[in-house]
Write a protein that holds these residues in place. Structure first.
Motif, PDB file in Angstrom:
ATOM      1  N   GLY A 208       0.807  -1.212   0.000  1.00 37.74           N
ATOM      2  CA  GLY A 208       0.000   0.000   0.000  1.00 37.74           C
ATOM      3  C   GLY A 208       0.841   1.262   0.000  1.00 37.74           C
ATOM      4  N   VAL A 209       1.924   1.265   0.772  1.00 41.84           N
ATOM      5  CA  VAL A 209       2.822   2.423   0.807  1.00 41.84           C
ATOM      6  C   VAL A 209       3.415   2.672  -0.575  1.00 41.84           C
ATOM      7  N   TYR A 210       3.935   1.628  -1.195  1.00 42.06           N
ATOM      8  CA  TYR A 210       4.576   1.803  -2.504  1.00 42.06           C
ATOM      9  C   TYR A 210       3.556   2.184  -3.575  1.00 42.06           C
ATOM     10  N   CYS A 211       2.346   1.644  -3.481  1.00 39.50           N
ATOM     11  CA  CYS A 211       1.319   2.037  -4.440  1.00 39.50           C
ATOM     12  C   CYS A 211       0.969   3.517  -4.283  1.00 39.50           C
ATOM     13  N   ALA A 273       0.052 -11.262  -4.451  1.00 38.19           N
ATOM     14  CA  ALA A 273      -1.331 -10.984  -4.069  1.00 38.19           C
ATOM     15  C   ALA A 273      -1.439  -9.641  -3.349  1.00 38.19           C
ATOM     16  N   ALA A 274      -0.421  -9.300  -2.562  1.00 32.44           N
ATOM     17  CA  ALA A 274      -0.441  -8.030  -1.828  1.00 32.44           C
ATOM     18  C   ALA A 274      -0.426  -6.841  -2.783  1.00 32.44           C
ATOM     19  N   VAL A 275       0.363  -6.938  -3.834  1.00 33.63           N
ATOM     20  CA  VAL A 275       0.422  -5.850  -4.815  1.00 33.63           C
ATOM     21  C   VAL A 275      -0.905  -5.725  -5.565  1.00 33.63           C
ATOM     22  N   LEU A 276      -1.547  -6.855  -5.835  1.00 29.23           N
ATOM     23  CA  LEU A 276      -2.812  -6.839  -6.567  1.00 29.23           C
ATOM     24  C   LEU A 276      -4.000  -6.500  -5.672  1.00 29.23           C
ATOM     25  N   ASP A 277      -3.782  -6.484  -4.358  1.00 24.49           N
ATOM     26  CA  ASP A 277      -4.819  -6.087  -3.401  1.00 24.49           C
ATOM     27  C   ASP A 277      -4.154  -5.437  -2.195  1.00 24.49           C
ATOM     28  N   PRO A 278      -3.567  -4.244  -2.384  1.00 28.82           N
ATOM     29  CA  PRO A 278      -2.828  -3.602  -1.279  1.00 28.82           C
ATOM     30  C   PRO A 278      -3.764  -3.122  -0.178  1.00 28.82           C
ATOM     31  N   ALA A 279      -3.184  -2.928   1.005  1.00 27.78           N
ATOM     32  CA  ALA A 279      -3.970  -2.422   2.124  1.00 27.78           C
ATOM     33  C   ALA A 279      -4.420  -0.995   1.835  1.00 27.78           C
ATOM     34  N   PRO A 280      -5.668  -0.652   2.142  1.00 32.15           N
ATOM     35  CA  PRO A 280      -6.107   0.741   2.006  1.00 32.15           C
ATOM     36  C   PRO A 280      -5.469   1.587   3.102  1.00 32.15           C
ATOM     37  N   THR A 281      -4.572   2.443   2.737  1.00 37.57           N
ATOM     38  CA  THR A 281      -3.816   3.233   3.710  1.00 37.57           C
ATOM     39  C   THR A 281      -3.402   4.555   3.095  1.00 37.57           C
TER      40      THR A 281
END
Length: 323
Positions: A208-211, A273-281
């Motif tokens: 999420g941070v990197y996105c 999977a984390a990159v394709l569904d990152p935490a909303p932050t």
């Protein structure tokens, strides 16, 4: 007289049948559990030679003809087989026709760079052929079975096929709004996430941070991307030099905005999977917290305070706080 000869003949047939049964179903010559490798494309007659040389068949001619007479006629499998001590001829044939070959495993941990994958394959003497260097990010970390005499390229092919299959499946389920538009970009960012945290629970937050940074055009400032062109993903073994932080390499996310030119390791499916569904932050920063994890911050002021705490921890542990 004829009746007597008939009885003798019948007795001989029974005796012969008993001998054949003993040879076929009785204890075999193997004095201990023995592994036998049957090459690909070998038929029964040639396989009999391998069994004889290994000591699990003492008379290959008898074995071959009894196998033709009493066996099921199924083809011989290729592979390495475990023959138990004293296995009968019948059991030996069943093992090489229907048994499961010996399973050996090579394990690729999450975040392993391709150069280490190549070295792992090259280090297995029972494999054949050269060990190819896979494209970075093309191997799915997992454990893979291999057989004696198999080519290294074939084993690597299963690793890359597994990544293609897993990536396709995860891509089809993607959600969230991370600005990665191709599967290669997903692998690239996932490899950074993999290298930045060893805690599975943090993967989506780091992603999420990197996105968020990519959306804003901020540099990623990821240390592993600085290290990659120096070591090809192997541990650096020292602090990053100031000159390396300033180097333009195509990977240095301290100097160049956006994603590096490609993956810096082989990410596991959880990081993908984390990159394709990152935490909303709203977080834009993170720094080590001294426990193996990280503390996250939305603003630079918060981040600087967290960095000072991290430096205090390092000093308390007798480590320098510089870059």
């Amino acid at each position: 007289m004829k009746k007597r000869l008939s009885q003798i003949g019948a007795g001989l047939v029974v005796a012969a049948a008993a001998v054949i049964a003993w040879i076929w179903w009785g204890p075999g010559p193997a004095e201990k559990a023995t592994r036998v490798t049957i090459p690909d494309g070998v038929a029964l007659q040639r396989a009999t030679d391998y069994l004889h040389y290994a000591g699990v068949v003492d008379n290959r001619t008898v074995f071959y003809y009894l196998a033709r007479l009493l066996g099921e006629g199924d083809p011989v499998q290729a592979g390495e087989f475990e023959i138990p001590k004293g296995a009968s001829y019948s059991s030996v044939l069943d093992i090489i026709q229907h048994g499961r070959p010996v399973v050996r495993l090579i394990t690729i941990p999450e975040g392993t760079p391709s150069i280490i994958v190549q070295e792992k394959l090259a280090a297995i003497p029972e494999l054949t052929g050269p060990a190819p260097l896979p494209p970075e990010g093309s191997v799915l970390p997992s454990s893979y079975d291999w057989q004696r005499g198999e080519s290294r390229a074939a084993v690597l092919g299963r690793m890359t096929a597994a990544m293609t299959k897993e990536l396709d499946a995860l891509w089809a389920k993607r959600k969230g709004d991370c600005p990665v538009t191709t599967k290669q970009e997903v692998l690239t960012l996932a490899s950074i996430v993999e290298k930045e945290t060893g805690k599975p629970a943090e993967r989506r937050m780091v992603a999420g941070v990197y996105c968020n940074r990519l959306k804003m055009g901020m540099k990623l400032d990821a240390d592993p991307t600085v290290i990659y062109p120096i070591t090809k993903g192997k541990p650096l073994g020292r602090r990053i030099l100031r000159s390396e932080l300033n180097a333009i390499t195509g990977y240095n996310t301290y100097r160049e905005p956006g994603l590096p030119r490609g993956p810096i390791a082989n990410p596991g499916k959880e990081s993908i999977a984390a990159v394709l569904d990152p935490a909303p932050t709203k977080a834009l920063y993170f720094v080590a917290d001294g426990t193996g994890g990280h503390v996250f911050a939305d603003t630079l002021d918060q981040h600087n305070a967290n960095v000072r705490k991290w430096y205090d921890i390092r000093r308390a542990r007798g480590r320098c706080s510089g870059v």
